[in-house]
Design a protein around this motif. Sequence first.
Motif, short mmCIF file in Angstrom:
data_model
loop_
_atom_site.label_atom_id
_atom_site.label_comp_id
_atom_site.label_asym_id
_atom_site.label_seq_id
_atom_site.Cartn_x
_atom_site.Cartn_y
_atom_site.Cartn_z
N ILE A 5 0.89 -1.13 -0.01
CA ILE A 5 -0.16 -0.21 0.01
C ILE A 5 0.84 1.14 0.07
CG2 ILE A 5 -1.76 1.46 1.42
CD1 ILE A 5 -2.61 -1.46 2.30
N TYR A 6 0.51 2.16 -0.96
CA TYR A 6 1.28 3.45 -0.79
C TYR A 6 0.52 4.28 -0.50
CZ TYR A 6 4.45 7.09 -2.73
OH TYR A 6 4.87 8.36 -2.76
N GLU A 7 1.06 5.35 0.07
CA GLU A 7 0.34 6.51 0.65
C GLU A 7 1.06 7.72 -0.05
OE1 GLU A 7 -2.79 7.53 1.68
OE2 GLU A 7 -3.45 5.38 1.53
N PHE A 8 0.57 8.80 -0.49
CA PHE A 8 1.24 10.00 -0.90
C PHE A 8 1.39 11.01 0.27
CE2 PHE A 8 -1.02 9.00 -5.06
CZ PHE A 8 0.02 8.97 -5.74
N ASN A 9 2.47 11.53 0.31
CA ASN A 9 2.72 12.34 1.49
C ASN A 9 1.91 13.67 1.27
OD1 ASN A 9 4.11 14.31 -0.16
ND2 ASN A 9 5.91 12.91 -0.02
N GLU A 10 2.15 14.69 2.47
CA GLU A 10 1.22 15.86 2.42
C GLU A 10 1.40 16.82 1.37
OE1 GLU A 10 -1.66 18.22 3.52
OE2 GLU A 10 -1.23 16.19 4.45
N SER A 11 2.68 17.00 0.67
CA SER A 11 3.08 17.65 -0.24
C SER A 11 2.27 17.14 -1.59
CB SER A 11 4.72 17.75 -0.46
OG SER A 11 5.00 18.33 -1.60
N GLN A 12 2.22 15.83 -1.70
CA GLN A 12 2.06 15.38 -3.02
C GLN A 12 0.32 15.39 -2.89
OE1 GLN A 12 3.75 11.40 -2.11
NE2 GLN A 12 5.40 11.99 -3.70
N ASN A 13 -0.30 15.28 -1.70
CA ASN A 13 -1.61 15.68 -1.50
C ASN A 13 -1.94 16.57 -1.88
OD1 ASN A 13 -2.62 12.58 -0.91
ND2 ASN A 13 -2.01 12.93 1.19
N GLN A 14 -1.34 17.64 -1.57
CA GLN A 14 -1.68 19.16 -1.77
C GLN A 14 -1.74 19.41 -3.19
OE1 GLN A 14 -2.95 21.59 0.12
NE2 GLN A 14 -2.91 19.63 1.74
N LEU A 15 -0.68 18.81 -3.88
CA LEU A 15 -0.63 18.93 -5.39
C LEU A 15 -1.71 18.47 -6.03
CD1 LEU A 15 1.18 19.71 -7.89
CD2 LEU A 15 2.10 17.41 -7.93
N ILE A 16 -2.26 17.32 -5.50
CA ILE A 16 -3.31 16.57 -6.27
C ILE A 16 -4.68 17.40 -5.76
CG2 ILE A 16 -4.83 14.48 -6.11
CD1 ILE A 16 -2.05 13.11 -5.52
N LEU A 17 -4.76 17.75 -4.76
CA LEU A 17 -5.74 18.33 -4.04
C LEU A 17 -5.89 19.78 -5.07
CD1 LEU A 17 -8.50 18.80 -2.25
CD2 LEU A 17 -6.84 19.82 -0.58
N ASP A 18 -4.84 20.56 -5.21
CA ASP A 18 -4.87 21.73 -5.97
C ASP A 18 -5.31 21.56 -7.60
OD1 ASP A 18 -4.17 24.71 -6.31
OD2 ASP A 18 -2.72 23.97 -7.56
N ASP A 83 -4.32 4.91 -2.60
CA ASP A 83 -3.84 5.91 -3.23
C ASP A 83 -3.37 5.68 -4.66
OD1 ASP A 83 -4.22 7.79 -1.30
OD2 ASP A 83 -2.04 8.27 -0.95
N ILE A 84 -2.97 4.65 -4.96
CA ILE A 84 -2.62 3.97 -6.26
C ILE A 84 -3.55 3.61 -7.03
CG2 ILE A 84 -1.07 2.33 -7.74
CD1 ILE A 84 0.61 4.54 -6.34
N GLU A 85 -4.54 2.97 -6.59
CA GLU A 85 -5.92 2.56 -7.26
C GLU A 85 -6.76 3.72 -7.56
OE1 GLU A 85 -10.05 0.07 -6.18
OE2 GLU A 85 -8.00 -0.59 -5.39
N ASN A 86 -6.88 4.73 -6.54
CA ASN A 86 -7.68 5.88 -6.95
C ASN A 86 -6.76 6.78 -7.80
OD1 ASN A 86 -9.64 5.27 -5.14
ND2 ASN A 86 -8.43 6.32 -3.52
#
Length: 129
Positions: A5-18, A83-86
């Motif tokens: 299972i891979y989880e994006f970090n906070e910085s990566q999540n912010q990029l994706i959210l933006d 995260d990867i599946e999504n």
Amino acid sequence: MENGIYEFNESQNQLILDLSKKMLFVSYFLIAGGILGAIGGVIVLLKGGFGELVQGVILLITGIWTINAAKAFKLIVDTQGNDIENLMGALGQLRKLYTLQYWLFLIAIIFMAIALILTLIFGIAAVGS
């Protein structure tokens, strides 16, 4: 990566959210333009035209598909453990959107080429008469 299972970090999540927020913003304008274009198209349709109606429907569909892609990207940020599946689902939505746009542009280019050729043929023939 734990248990596959891979989880994006906070910085990566912010990029994706933006990205998701900007896609959502654009989608609202596409939908609004599509609705206004469709209304205008219905009015023009009553006068014998239909181009505006087609343009309005295309914008509306593109806006809806953009919303679907934006929501799929936001799902990456909102969930844990997938995260990867999504991400793959979001990329699939984005691919559908760009496939639609690819074909619409290709069809538009074909129609413009036909219109240009007909204009050249009949425009020259009309001048020569």
